[in-house]
Structure formats: structure tokens, C-alpha cells
Design a protein around this motif. Structure first.
Motif, PDB file in Angstrom:
ATOM      1  N   LEU A  75       1.187  -1.566  -0.292  1.00 38.14           N
ATOM      2  CA  LEU A  75      -0.376   0.155   0.470  1.00 38.14           C
ATOM      3  C   LEU A  75       1.008   1.026  -0.097  1.00 38.14           C
ATOM      4  CD1 LEU A  75      -2.372   1.748   0.533  1.00 38.14           C
ATOM      5  CD2 LEU A  75      -2.455   0.848   2.201  1.00 38.14           C
ATOM      6  N   LEU A  76       1.931   1.045   0.961  1.00 38.47           N
ATOM      7  CA  LEU A  76       2.746   2.716   1.014  1.00 38.47           C
ATOM      8  C   LEU A  76       3.331   2.866  -0.365  1.00 38.47           C
ATOM      9  CD1 LEU A  76       2.522   4.960   2.760  1.00 38.47           C
ATOM     10  CD2 LEU A  76       4.829   3.989   4.145  1.00 38.47           C
ATOM     11  N   LEU A  77       3.571   1.409  -0.629  1.00 31.29           N
ATOM     12  CA  LEU A  77       4.622   1.900  -1.292  1.00 31.29           C
ATOM     13  C   LEU A  77       4.283   2.596  -3.013  1.00 31.29           C
ATOM     14  CD1 LEU A  77       7.041   1.250  -3.076  1.00 31.29           C
ATOM     15  CD2 LEU A  77       6.856  -1.099  -3.440  1.00 31.29           C
ATOM     16  N   ILE A  78       2.934   2.026  -3.419  1.00 34.38           N
ATOM     17  CA  ILE A  78       1.702   2.258  -4.747  1.00 34.38           C
ATOM     18  C   ILE A  78       1.423   3.199  -4.179  1.00 34.38           C
ATOM     19  CG2 ILE A  78      -0.401   2.074  -5.374  1.00 34.38           C
ATOM     20  CD1 ILE A  78      -0.136  -1.749  -4.733  1.00 34.38           C
ATOM     21  N   LEU A  79       0.963   4.347  -3.034  1.00 33.64           N
ATOM     22  CA  LEU A  79      -0.019   5.439  -2.776  1.00 33.64           C
ATOM     23  C   LEU A  79       1.763   6.670  -3.435  1.00 33.64           C
ATOM     24  CD1 LEU A  79      -1.042   5.340   0.276  1.00 33.64           C
ATOM     25  CD2 LEU A  79      -2.185   5.691  -1.473  1.00 33.64           C
ATOM     26  N   HIS A  80       3.226   6.211  -2.551  1.00 31.61           N
ATOM     27  CA  HIS A  80       4.374   6.350  -3.602  1.00 31.61           C
ATOM     28  C   HIS A  80       4.245   7.310  -4.325  1.00 31.61           C
ATOM     29  CE1 HIS A  80       6.569   8.586   0.668  1.00 31.61           C
ATOM     30  NE2 HIS A  80       6.681   7.242   0.658  1.00 31.61           N
ATOM     31  N   GLU A 131      -8.916  11.962  -5.057  1.00 27.20           N
ATOM     32  CA  GLU A 131      -9.539  10.837  -4.408  1.00 27.20           C
ATOM     33  C   GLU A 131      -9.298   9.830  -5.752  1.00 27.20           C
ATOM     34  OE1 GLU A 131     -11.948  10.814  -1.989  1.00 27.20           O
ATOM     35  OE2 GLU A 131     -10.997  11.892  -1.128  1.00 27.20           O
ATOM     36  N   GLU A 132      -9.330   9.946  -6.861  1.00 31.54           N
ATOM     37  CA  GLU A 132      -9.725   9.157  -7.599  1.00 31.54           C
ATOM     38  C   GLU A 132      -8.233   8.388  -7.371  1.00 31.54           C
ATOM     39  OE1 GLU A 132      -8.972  10.456 -11.759  1.00 31.54           O
ATOM     40  OE2 GLU A 132      -9.699   8.964 -12.750  1.00 31.54           O
ATOM     41  N   ASP A 133      -7.507   8.127  -7.247  1.00 32.67           N
ATOM     42  CA  ASP A 133      -6.782   7.158  -6.702  1.00 32.67           C
ATOM     43  C   ASP A 133      -6.932   6.513  -5.501  1.00 32.67           C
ATOM     44  OD1 ASP A 133      -4.506   8.961  -8.825  1.00 32.67           O
ATOM     45  OD2 ASP A 133      -4.316  10.139  -7.374  1.00 32.67           O
ATOM     46  N   LEU A 134      -7.188   7.032  -4.723  1.00 32.40           N
ATOM     47  CA  LEU A 134      -7.412   6.219  -3.165  1.00 32.40           C
ATOM     48  C   LEU A 134      -8.434   5.144  -3.706  1.00 32.40           C
ATOM     49  CD1 LEU A 134      -7.824   9.393  -0.774  1.00 32.40           C
ATOM     50  CD2 LEU A 134      -5.688   8.561  -0.861  1.00 32.40           C
ATOM     51  N   GLN A 135      -9.813   5.971  -4.413  1.00 33.82           N
ATOM     52  CA  GLN A 135     -10.175   4.883  -4.316  1.00 33.82           C
ATOM     53  C   GLN A 135      -9.676   3.081  -5.521  1.00 33.82           C
ATOM     54  OE1 GLN A 135     -13.892   5.017  -3.691  1.00 33.82           O
ATOM     55  NE2 GLN A 135     -13.654   2.749  -3.877  1.00 33.82           N
ATOM     56  N   ALA A 136      -9.084   3.746  -6.628  1.00 38.09           N
ATOM     57  CA  ALA A 136      -8.321   2.983  -7.662  1.00 38.09           C
ATOM     58  C   ALA A 136      -7.825   1.907  -7.555  1.00 38.09           C
ATOM     59  CB  ALA A 136      -7.807   3.995  -8.585  1.00 38.09           C
ATOM     60  N   VAL A 137      -6.848   2.296  -5.456  1.00 33.28           N
ATOM     61  CA  VAL A 137      -5.822   1.791  -4.955  1.00 33.28           C
ATOM     62  C   VAL A 137      -6.486   0.613  -4.019  1.00 33.28           C
ATOM     63  CG1 VAL A 137      -4.532   1.892  -2.786  1.00 33.28           C
ATOM     64  CG2 VAL A 137      -4.173   3.432  -4.886  1.00 33.28           C
ATOM     65  N   ALA A 138      -7.745   1.107  -3.674  1.00 32.04           N
ATOM     66  CA  ALA A 138      -8.583   0.585  -2.795  1.00 32.04           C
ATOM     67  C   ALA A 138      -8.990  -0.581  -3.000  1.00 32.04           C
ATOM     68  CB  ALA A 138      -9.701   1.120  -2.106  1.00 32.04           C
ATOM     69  N   GLU A 139      -9.290  -0.810  -4.760  1.00 33.07           N
ATOM     70  CA  GLU A 139      -9.998  -1.646  -4.703  1.00 33.07           C
ATOM     71  C   GLU A 139      -8.587  -2.450  -5.365  1.00 33.07           C
ATOM     72  OE1 GLU A 139     -12.211   0.102  -8.933  1.00 33.07           O
ATOM     73  OE2 GLU A 139     -13.684   1.394  -7.090  1.00 33.07           O
ATOM     74  N   TYR A 140      -8.266  -2.052  -6.443  1.00 34.04           N
ATOM     75  CA  TYR A 140      -6.674  -3.018  -6.239  1.00 34.04           C
ATOM     76  C   TYR A 140      -5.889  -3.552  -5.519  1.00 34.04           C
ATOM     77  CZ  TYR A 140      -1.945  -4.477  -7.907  1.00 34.04           C
ATOM     78  OH  TYR A 140      -0.912  -4.940  -8.996  1.00 34.04           O
ATOM     79  N   ASN A 180      -7.845  -4.128  -2.969  1.00 37.09           N
ATOM     80  CA  ASN A 180      -9.441  -4.855  -2.270  1.00 37.09           C
ATOM     81  C   ASN A 180      -8.992  -4.454  -0.290  1.00 37.09           C
ATOM     82  OD1 ASN A 180     -11.928  -6.805  -1.829  1.00 37.09           O
ATOM     83  ND2 ASN A 180     -10.456  -8.628  -1.695  1.00 37.09           N
ATOM     84  N   ILE A 181      -9.353  -3.728  -0.320  1.00 36.44           N
ATOM     85  CA  ILE A 181      -9.248  -2.843   0.910  1.00 36.44           C
ATOM     86  C   ILE A 181     -10.019  -2.019   1.243  1.00 36.44           C
ATOM     87  CG2 ILE A 181      -7.415  -3.763   1.610  1.00 36.44           C
ATOM     88  CD1 ILE A 181      -5.535  -1.294   1.920  1.00 36.44           C
ATOM     89  N   THR A 182     -11.087  -1.193   2.407  1.00 34.43           N
ATOM     90  CA  THR A 182     -11.046  -0.185   2.040  1.00 34.43           C
ATOM     91  C   THR A 182     -11.479   1.277   2.035  1.00 34.43           C
ATOM     92  OG1 THR A 182     -11.365   0.451   4.756  1.00 34.43           O
ATOM     93  CG2 THR A 182     -12.987  -1.064   4.183  1.00 34.43           C
ATOM     94  N   ARG A 183     -11.745   1.759   1.245  1.00 32.15           N
ATOM     95  CA  ARG A 183     -10.997   3.434   0.611  1.00 32.15           C
ATOM     96  C   ARG A 183     -10.640   4.307   1.834  1.00 32.15           C
ATOM     97  NH1 ARG A 183     -12.147   7.876   1.529  1.00 32.15           N
ATOM     98  NH2 ARG A 183     -11.827   9.950   0.282  1.00 32.15           N
ATOM     99  N   ALA A 184     -11.175   3.739   3.258  1.00 30.85           N
ATOM    100  CA  ALA A 184     -11.088   4.911   4.350  1.00 30.85           C
ATOM    101  C   ALA A 184     -10.025   3.747   5.053  1.00 30.85           C
ATOM    102  CB  ALA A 184     -12.152   4.237   5.672  1.00 30.85           C
ATOM    103  N   ALA A 185      -8.893   2.490   4.310  1.00 30.12           N
ATOM    104  CA  ALA A 185      -8.020   2.055   5.397  1.00 30.12           C
ATOM    105  C   ALA A 185      -6.949   2.984   4.425  1.00 30.12           C
ATOM    106  CB  ALA A 185      -7.589   0.864   5.107  1.00 30.12           C
TER     107      ALA A 185
END
Ligand code: FES
Length: 151
Positions: free
Chosen positions: A17-22, A35-44, A46-51
Motif C-alpha cells: 500500500l505505502l509503496l503504491i501510494l508513494h 480521490e480517484e487515486d485512493l479509490q483505485a488503490v482500495a479496489e486494487y 481489495n481494502i476499504t477506501r478508509a484504510a
């Protein structure tokens, strides 16, 4: 548009997660996560957007707020503080015309404070776009900011 190649470079494991966000933030040229980044990472992953949001807002290197083209991170830890960081902050705020936490109206600089940058031996220290600058005083700051302004 979220660059799917950045996501697919890493297996869809939460430990990435951290590596992808960076990589998303630094590869976007925007210096922040949408917002779109956060949503795409959550879906990829398979964790919540809140996480995802929790991690993106926990680490000071990441931002979910729009930032300038150059992010100035001024150390506010004890050694730099004792060596004059409060005065350096005032000079930077004056040079840029913004307070800590703000972005210049032209979108060029965002001024942030940071925990120790690991360059205590050259306090007062700051980092701009991953490059360290130390022994900061008024002439050095004017020179450095002027160089960035001239592009
Ligand atoms: S206290 Fe500022 S770089 Fe360590």
C-alpha cells in the motif's frame, strides 16, 4: 485517470500500500493523491477506501490536499529548532508570501514542516523535492528560492 501500470507493477497485497501510494503521488507530477487515486488503490488491494485514506493522511510525505509543484519541508525537530528554525520559518513565509501549510497562489511552492530530516549536523535543514539544504540563513534561503523561481 489513475495510471494502472503503477498499480500493476506490484502484487495486490496490502503490504504494498505505502509503496503504491508513494509511486502514484510522485509519478503524477501533482504532489498529492486524488480521490480517484485512493479509490483505485482500495479496489486494487481489495481494502476499504478508509484504510487507504488513513495511510495517505498518516504519513507527512503523502498528501490528499493539492500541493505546489515544489514541496518545501522545513525541519521543526529539536536540533533545528534550537539552531533557529523558527526564524527560518518566518523568512521563508515572507519570501513565499504564505504561511506553513499553504501553497503559493501561483501553485509553485507548498511550505510544510517536517520531523527530523536526518541532517541535524547541518541544521537548520530543509528538503525541497527530495533534495536537502542545510545551514539555512536569510541569504541562503533567498538564493535557493530564487533559483527555483527562475526555473
Ligand atoms: S533536527 Fe533537523 S534535521 Fe534533525
Amino acid at each position: 485517470m489513475v495510471p494502472t501500470q503503477t498499480l500493476r507493477k506490484h502484487p495486490p497485497l496490502q503490504e504494498n500500500l505505502l509503496l503504491i501510494l508513494h509511486e502514484l503521488q510522485n509519478g503524477s507530477g501533482r504532489n498529492y493523491l486524488t480521490e480517484e487515486d485512493l479509490q483505485a488503490v482500495a479496489e486494487y488491494l481489495n481494502i476499504t477506501r478508509a484504510a487507504v485514506y488513513g495511510v495517505a493522511t498518516y504519513y507527512s510525505m503523502l498528501s490528499v490536499k493539492p500541493r505546489g509543484r515544489h514541496v518545501i519541508r522545513l525541519c521543526k525537530s529539536p536540533v533545528c529548532d534550537m539552531m533557529g528554525a523558527p526564524g527560518v520559518t518566518r523568512i521563508l513565509e515572507e519570501l513565499l508570501g504564505v504561511a506553513v501549510g499553504e501553497t503559493t497562489p501561483d501553485g509553485v511552492f507548498t511550505l510544510e514542516e517536517s520531523a527530523c530530516l536526518g541532517r541535524c549536523d547541518s541544521a537548520v535543514s530543509m528538503m525541497i523535492d527530495g533534495q536537502y539544504y542545510g545551514a539555512l540563513d536569510a541569504p541562503a534561503l533567498a538564493r535557493i528560492i530564487g533559483r527555483f523561481r527562475r526555473g
